[in-house]
Enzyme design. Structure first.
Site: not given
Length: 579
Positions: A306-307
């Site tokens: 993810g981020s």
């Protein structure tokens, strides 16, 4: 009157057996043949084949008695013992000896033996009866000294004790998945115990004796001294380990979540200072060893990051001159950005024109997607490779896996965009920690180590140090609550902390399910980085499931405790590092 009649010579000679020379010769020949045969046989045995008979004789009389050696002690970096060997006894039976001295007639004492060994009475007697022609069978292994003393006091003929050792883990469940455990034979079955089994296992001593037919020692032939196992000093700091495990255990119960995993490294050396998972198990209790508890998720579980990969996308854009710190990137106020037939969405609202620092602070998917689409995908993949996304961490623990690293020639626009915010690639927590350890070391990549290092590995400069420092300043803004940073809950009072939070849906067959991985990874203190940390929350329940909401508070608690234990000076009031 004549008392005896003199025999007639003619009659006597007629009854005597005539002497036959040929018969005498045959008899003598057979005698000589037998004599020479015995001489030949003796010569054959004594001269040509003495070894076989010696071997057969030794097989009947020589016995080798093993003298077990202690397994090496495992300790943390400060000398605190994490695994030790304690002396115990094994209870064995000699059924031949038992039935030579009355068998199983003394029922009360045999029942007492079964009870103290926690064995079924009838099955114990049946087992001995079934093996009545054998001279050795184990009844129980690794019994405690009080139990061994009780068995000895029963004075049962044919029942004996044999010295052995048992592994004991003073830290219990705190370090269970990392340290692992040994089997009944003393060899490692999991974790450190298995990885370094050859180093920890000693060489047992051997005593060779000659016994008579009654089992009595009549001669000591030789004796080989035992060699104890070598000690192993880990890089783990058990004080930090305990803090991390307590926070992970509380997180599982309070969030609640299926599991929580935490790992901390020293960015200057690559040493692992803590590695914990909750739920855990008690390695001293064999009944508590359940597979889902025993797995060291830090090195085995893979997830889409993810981020947490966004700082490396920004690094690549800065390195390639696509943007600089002051470049403004257009962000649609609708929070939607169409790429082909797909739509990329931002969770948080951000200004129409945002710098790369603001993109990281607000974790804008649209912002990093635009950066990714503005440069070749090979450049991003090259940065990912440099920080270790495509390889093991170097920790060399049995069970470590690597995630999925994309290797294809053709990339769609949506594939390039989603790669920038952590989809289409998978990592383990230890791989993510390795990447941020490299970032915290200003781009110097070293293999992670679970052993205490004698001297620092020089490492390889894989990132531009000036740009790496800029990225650290940018992720520091993520902990700024006033500035709207999504990871403000990860802030540690008194310290400058840089973090990146992430949340990703768990992949299932055919797509994504409804469960999440939530994580926060960071570096502190920003002025002079010392520690890197990753916290992964698996399947958080309830309304809160974002990394900034569930993983960041755990990171703050553990990182704050670790910095204090290591006496790292607070830096919140010091000047920022040079831009």
């Amino acid at each position: 009157m004549k008392l005896f009649n003199r025999p007639n010579k003619k009659t006597q000679s007629s009854k005597s057996t005539p002497f036959l020379k040929w018969r005498f010769a045959i008899i003598c020949g057979f005698i000589l043949l037998g004599f020479f045969g015995l001489i030949a046989r003796a010569a054959y045995i004594q001269v040509l084949e003495p070894g076989r008979l010696i071997q057969e004789g030794d097989a009947r009389s020589l016995r080798v008695q093993l003298m077990p050696s202690a397994r090496g002690i495992i300790s943390d970096r400060n000398g605190e013992q994490l695994a030790v060997s304690v002396p115990v006894q094994a209870v064995f039976a000699n059924p031949v000896e038992i039935f030579k001295h009355g068998g199983l007639s003394d029922t009360n004492r045999w029942n007492a033996l079964a009870d103290v060994l926690d064995l079924n009475r009838a099955k114990l007697l049946q087992r001995i009866e079934k093996n009545k022609n054998r001279k050795f069978i184990y009844l129980a292994r690794q019994v405690s000294p009080p139990m061994a003393n009780y068995v000895e006091k029963l004075k049962l003929k044919g029942i004996g004790l044999r010295a052995e050792s048992r592994r004991f883990y003073p830290s219990g469940e705190v370090s269970a998945q990392l340290i692992g455990f040994t089997g009944i034979d003393g060899h490692g079955l999991d974790g450190i115990e298995k990885t370094y089994d050859g180093w920890l296992t000693g060489e047992p001593g051997r005593r060779t004796v000659r016994k008579d037919r009654y089992g009595r020692v009549v001669e000591n032939i030789s004796q080989q001294s035992r060699q104890p196992g070598k000690p192993l000093e880990l890089s783990i700091d058990q004080r930090i380990q305990a803090i991390a495990y307590r926070a992970a255990k509380e997180g599982v119960m309070d969030i609640p979540a299926t599991s929580v995993s935490i790992a901390i490294s020293d960015v200057r050396t690559g040493e692992i200072l803590a590695m914990v998972n909750a739920p855990s198990f008690n390695p001293n209790d064999r009944n508590d060893r359940q597979p889902y508890k025993m797995r060291n998720r830090v090195i085995t579980d893979t997830f889409e990051p993810g981020s947490t990969v966004k700082p490396f996308v920004v690094y690549t854009a800065l390195k390639n001159g696509i943007v600089n710190e002051h470049t403004l990137i257009n962000i649609p106020q609708s929070k939607h950005f169409r790429v082909g037939s797909k739509v990329i969405t931002d969770v948080s609202r951000i200004e129409p024109l945002a710098t790369v620092q603001r993109i990281l602070q607000k974790s804008s998917n649209i912002g990093v997607s635009k950066l990714s689409l503005a440069m070749p995908v090979e450049d991003i993949l090259d940065t990912y490779r440099k920080v270790g996304f495509d390889e093991p961490s170097g920790i060399n623990l049995i069970g470590e896996t690597t995630g999925h690293f994309p290797n294809r020639y053709r990339w769609s626009d949506i594939g390039r965009a989603t790669l920038a915010y952590g989809y289409g690639i998978s990592l383990t927590p230890i791989q993510l920690l390795h990447a941020y350890t490299t970032l915290g070391a200003y781009g110097i990549k070293r293999p992670l180590s679970i052993l205490k290092t004698e001297k620092v590995v020089p490492g390889e400069q894989v990132l531009d140090p000036k740009i790496a420092k800029k990225i650290l300043l940018m992720i520091e803004s993520v902990t700024d609550k006033k500035g709207g940073g999504g990871g403000w809950r990860a802030a540690v009072p008194g310290y400058r902390v840089g973090v990146k939070t992430g949340t990703a849906k768990k992949a299932v067959a055919g797509g994504y399910g409804n469960d999440y991985f939530s994580y926060t990874v960071g570096v502190a203190p920003i002025s002079h980085p010392r520690l890197a940390i990753v916290v992964m929350v698996n399947e958080p329940k309830g309304d809160k499931f974002y990394g900034g909401a569930v993983a960041a508070p755990i990171l703050s608690k553990v990182l704050g405790g670790a910095l204090q234990i290591l006496n790292v000076p607070p830096d919140a009031d010091t000047l920022k590092i040079d831009k």
